[in-house]
Design a protein around this motif. Structure first.
Motif, mmCIF file in Angstrom:
data_model
loop_
_atom_site.group_PDB
_atom_site.id
_atom_site.type_symbol
_atom_site.label_atom_id
_atom_site.label_comp_id
_atom_site.label_asym_id
_atom_site.label_seq_id
_atom_site.Cartn_x
_atom_site.Cartn_y
_atom_site.Cartn_z
ATOM 1 N N TRP A 149 0.785 -1.194 0.029
ATOM 2 C CA TRP A 149 -0.085 -0.191 0.052
ATOM 3 C C TRP A 149 0.783 1.337 0.141
ATOM 4 O O TRP A 149 0.595 2.292 -0.539
ATOM 5 N N MET A 150 2.162 1.301 0.559
ATOM 6 C CA MET A 150 2.765 2.302 0.802
ATOM 7 C C MET A 150 3.415 2.713 -0.546
ATOM 8 O O MET A 150 3.867 3.803 -0.866
ATOM 9 N N ALA A 151 3.671 1.460 -1.394
ATOM 10 C CA ALA A 151 4.435 1.616 -2.519
ATOM 11 C C ALA A 151 3.392 2.564 -3.493
ATOM 12 O O ALA A 151 3.814 3.420 -4.339
ATOM 13 N N ILE A 152 2.116 2.311 -3.507
ATOM 14 C CA ILE A 152 1.088 3.039 -4.307
ATOM 15 C C ILE A 152 0.944 4.640 -3.643
ATOM 16 O O ILE A 152 1.083 5.684 -4.571
ATOM 17 N N HIS A 153 1.029 4.547 -2.247
ATOM 18 C CA HIS A 153 1.056 6.133 -2.040
ATOM 19 C C HIS A 153 2.325 6.854 -2.302
ATOM 20 O O HIS A 153 2.182 8.013 -2.673
ATOM 21 N N MET A 154 3.394 6.023 -2.616
ATOM 22 C CA MET A 154 4.592 6.774 -2.771
ATOM 23 C C MET A 154 4.597 7.182 -4.357
ATOM 24 O O MET A 154 4.956 8.282 -4.775
ATOM 25 N N ARG A 155 3.698 6.443 -5.176
ATOM 26 C CA ARG A 155 3.676 6.677 -6.603
ATOM 27 C C ARG A 155 2.994 8.052 -6.752
ATOM 28 O O ARG A 155 3.290 9.001 -7.378
ATOM 29 N N VAL A 156 1.842 8.360 -5.866
ATOM 30 C CA VAL A 156 0.911 9.664 -5.832
ATOM 31 C C VAL A 156 1.847 10.737 -5.553
ATOM 32 O O VAL A 156 1.864 11.736 -6.074
ATOM 33 N N SER A 157 2.714 10.493 -4.581
ATOM 34 C CA SER A 157 3.510 11.361 -3.894
ATOM 35 C C SER A 157 4.495 11.971 -4.765
ATOM 36 O O SER A 157 4.615 13.177 -4.921
ATOM 37 N N ASN A 158 5.270 11.252 -5.825
ATOM 38 C CA ASN A 158 5.968 11.644 -6.678
ATOM 39 C C ASN A 158 5.596 12.414 -7.736
ATOM 40 O O ASN A 158 5.869 13.253 -8.147
ATOM 41 N N ALA A 159 4.124 11.910 -7.934
ATOM 42 C CA ALA A 159 3.450 12.725 -9.082
ATOM 43 C C ALA A 159 2.918 14.298 -8.468
ATOM 44 O O ALA A 159 2.758 15.129 -9.352
ATOM 45 N N VAL A 160 2.850 14.402 -7.258
ATOM 46 C CA VAL A 160 2.335 15.830 -6.759
ATOM 47 C C VAL A 160 3.932 16.386 -6.548
ATOM 48 O O VAL A 160 3.562 17.817 -6.506
ATOM 49 N N ALA A 161 4.992 15.909 -6.721
ATOM 50 C CA ALA A 161 6.103 16.479 -6.359
ATOM 51 C C ALA A 161 6.501 17.664 -7.252
ATOM 52 O O ALA A 161 6.855 18.701 -7.056
ATOM 53 N N PRO A 162 6.164 17.655 -8.796
ATOM 54 C CA PRO A 162 6.335 19.037 -9.516
ATOM 55 C C PRO A 162 5.574 19.949 -9.137
ATOM 56 O O PRO A 162 6.140 21.164 -9.254
ATOM 57 N N PHE A 163 4.375 19.862 -8.512
ATOM 58 C CA PHE A 163 3.584 20.951 -8.073
ATOM 59 C C PHE A 163 4.314 21.577 -7.020
ATOM 60 O O PHE A 163 4.497 22.902 -6.852
ATOM 61 N N SER A 164 4.848 20.778 -5.937
ATOM 62 C CA SER A 164 5.501 21.295 -4.803
ATOM 63 C C SER A 164 6.605 22.013 -5.223
ATOM 64 O O SER A 164 7.340 23.256 -4.446
ATOM 65 N N PHE A 165 7.396 21.442 -6.195
ATOM 66 C CA PHE A 165 8.599 22.096 -6.499
ATOM 67 C C PHE A 165 8.483 23.364 -7.351
ATOM 68 O O PHE A 165 9.241 24.318 -7.375
ATOM 69 N N ALA A 166 7.159 23.485 -8.001
ATOM 70 C CA ALA A 166 7.052 24.715 -8.632
ATOM 71 C C ALA A 166 6.821 25.882 -7.571
ATOM 72 O O ALA A 166 7.265 27.222 -7.732
ATOM 73 N N LEU A 167 6.086 25.611 -6.561
ATOM 74 C CA LEU A 167 5.740 26.445 -5.270
ATOM 75 C C LEU A 167 7.101 27.081 -4.576
ATOM 76 O O LEU A 167 7.334 28.114 -4.187
ATOM 77 N N LEU A 168 8.297 26.067 -4.516
ATOM 78 C CA LEU A 168 9.335 26.405 -3.847
ATOM 79 C C LEU A 168 10.363 26.938 -4.791
ATOM 80 O O LEU A 168 10.831 27.778 -4.359
ATOM 81 N N GLY A 169 10.585 26.476 -6.050
ATOM 82 C CA GLY A 169 11.401 26.640 -7.028
ATOM 83 C C GLY A 169 11.227 28.277 -7.461
ATOM 84 O O GLY A 169 12.143 29.014 -7.587
ATOM 85 N N THR A 170 10.062 28.790 -7.712
ATOM 86 C CA THR A 170 9.666 29.979 -8.339
ATOM 87 C C THR A 170 10.313 31.152 -7.080
ATOM 88 O O THR A 170 11.114 32.074 -7.749
ATOM 89 N N PRO A 171 9.907 31.116 -5.861
ATOM 90 C CA PRO A 171 10.495 32.247 -5.061
ATOM 91 C C PRO A 171 11.885 32.234 -5.110
ATOM 92 O O PRO A 171 12.507 33.275 -5.032
ATOM 93 N N LEU A 172 12.596 31.048 -5.095
ATOM 94 C CA LEU A 172 14.099 30.869 -5.020
ATOM 95 C C LEU A 172 14.612 31.293 -6.245
ATOM 96 O O LEU A 172 15.737 32.035 -6.132
ATOM 97 N N ALA A 173 13.933 31.245 -7.503
ATOM 98 C CA ALA A 173 14.770 31.751 -8.666
ATOM 99 C C ALA A 173 14.340 33.247 -8.868
ATOM 100 O O ALA A 173 15.459 33.860 -9.156
ATOM 101 N N ILE A 174 13.307 33.797 -8.482
ATOM 102 C CA ILE A 174 13.056 35.295 -8.794
ATOM 103 C C ILE A 174 13.639 36.021 -7.474
ATOM 104 O O ILE A 174 13.851 37.186 -7.739
ATOM 105 N N GLY A 175 13.782 35.362 -6.228
ATOM 106 C CA GLY A 175 14.330 36.147 -5.207
ATOM 107 C C GLY A 175 15.785 36.160 -4.851
ATOM 108 O O GLY A 175 16.230 36.624 -3.933
ATOM 109 N N ARG A 176 16.537 35.479 -5.620
ATOM 110 C CA ARG A 176 17.971 35.280 -5.575
ATOM 111 C C ARG A 176 18.636 36.586 -6.078
ATOM 112 O O ARG A 176 18.245 37.295 -6.605
ATOM 113 N N LYS A 177 20.002 36.705 -5.434
ATOM 114 C CA LYS A 177 20.699 37.924 -5.696
ATOM 115 C C LYS A 177 21.330 37.794 -7.043
ATOM 116 O O LYS A 177 21.546 36.542 -7.572
#
Length: 371
Positions: free
Chosen positions: A278-306
């Motif tokens: 069951w955990m393997a199924i949940h981890m596949r869903v988690s990996n699919a959500v990762a690009p969305f969380s990376f978008a929310l984290l990566g955008t401020p890091l990119a536009i806010g860097r010096k």
């Protein structure tokens, strides 16, 4: 707003394609080096290599898309920041939050693609890789056995054929020494032999005809002799020949969602632990959500860097991905150990990254994009 979204998509898609290609090539080279003895065998053809690439493509894409997306955000939006285009956009009344539109849209598309690959194409591809590698190993054995030369590439087995046909398919006057059981080794002598290429399981089967088997017990004086018309010696490819590179996948990654659920049900009925499946199924869903969380984290890091902080940005991005991977493995273990609910354990890395991304975007919005 539509014009801004199109512009951001243009800035992100180019680096995304480049980084996906780079990561795909890197992953393939790493796997190729692991299986060099198999993939560079005498019987391997360009068709075999092409099939291998095809079968591994879904697996590599699932691995490469998240990190490639993070790097694309850093490169695409970072260039806008370095060229002061973000400052100009801010002067026109466009807030940093609006810049999330492009990355979030791409993240959602990538997440859907990763979910589709992880639940369909990836299990099919890895299962096909397993069959292909076994097939190639059998062809290599059939092709590498030479007339009058002892063949010792099989673990605890020594094979000798006085004569081998030109096609490498038929052996004459065969000697096989089987030392897999050191206390009672086998010596097989046969008039003819060959590799059974039709078997589809995880075993290499040597077909021997018109011979005899000698077994000696080293702890006693017992000695056995058995004559046969035809027999098979089975060699497990997953264990005895693991060193030859048959390691392209893990068992759960090969399984489709239906197979995982069936395995979990069978484990529960037999008194086993169904949670890893069951955990393997949940981890596949988690990996699919990762690009969305990376978008929310990566955008401020990119536009806010010096300005001039590109090297630091790359290091931070790679460190963030490594942290995400480590957290995923840690929380997966906690979920398997029943220390966290499985759904929470799988999604906790995404929730943490989303939270950090929202806080970082809030700080960038308050301070502006000018550096």
């Amino acid at each position: 707003m539509i014009l801004l979204a199109r512009y951001l998509l243009k800035e992100l898609l180019g680096p995304l394609v480049v980084w996906v290609a780079f990561m795909f090539l890197l992953l393939f080279v790493m796997q190729f080096l692991v299986g060099t003895e198999v993939l560079l065998g005498s019987a391997v053809t360009l068709s075999d290599v092409g099939r291998l690439i095809l079968y591994l493509t879904p697996h590599f894409l699932v691995k490469a898309l998240p990190i490639a997306f993070l790097m694309a955000i850093l490169l695409g939006l970072g260039r806008l920041s370095e060229d002061r285009e973000l400052t100009a956009l801010q002067a026109l009344g466009i807030s940093p939050v609006q810049l999330l539109l492009g990355p979030v849209a791409i993240g959602l598309v990538l997440g859907g693609l990763m979910a589709l690959l992880a639940f369909t194409a990836q299990p099919w591809g890895l299962t096909s890789v397993k069959a292909l590698v076994n097939e190639v190993i059998k062809k290599n054995v059939a092709g590498d056995v030479k007339s009058g030369v002892f063949y010792e590439d099989l673990s605890d087995l020594t094979l000798y054929a006085e004569h081998v046909s030109r096609q490498g398919g038929e052996w004459t006057h065969v000697l096989l020494h089987d030392d897999r059981e050191p206390s009672s080794p086998l010596l097989v002598l046969a008039q003819r032999g060959r590799v059974n290429m039709r078997g589809s399981d995880d075993a290499l089967r040597l077909v021997l005809e018109e011979g005899e088997v000698h077994r000696a017990n080293r702890s006693t004086t017992d000695y056995s002799l058995l004559r046969f018309e035809q027999g098979e010696v089975s060699v497990g490819l997953g264990s005895s020949m693991n060193r030859k590179g048959n390691r392209f996948r893990s068992q759960k990654e090969e399984m489709s969602p239906g197979e995982l659920m069936q395995a979990a049900e069978e484990a529960g009925k037999s008194g086993g632990d169904p949670r890893p499946f069951w955990m393997a199924i949940h981890m596949r869903v988690s990996n699919a959500v990762a690009p969305f969380s990376f978008a929310l984290l990566g955008t401020p890091l990119a536009i806010g860097r010096k300005q001039g902080g590109r090297a630091w940005g790359y290091l931070l991005t790679l460190g963030g991905y490594v942290l995400f991977y480590v957290l995923s493995r840690v929380f997966e273990t906690l979920g398997n150990q029943q220390k966290l609910p499985m759904l929470l354990a799988a999604q906790l890395p995404n929730l943490l990254f989303i939270t950090v991304g929202v806080v970082a975007m809030w700080r960038v919005s308050r301070s502006g994009t000018v550096r």
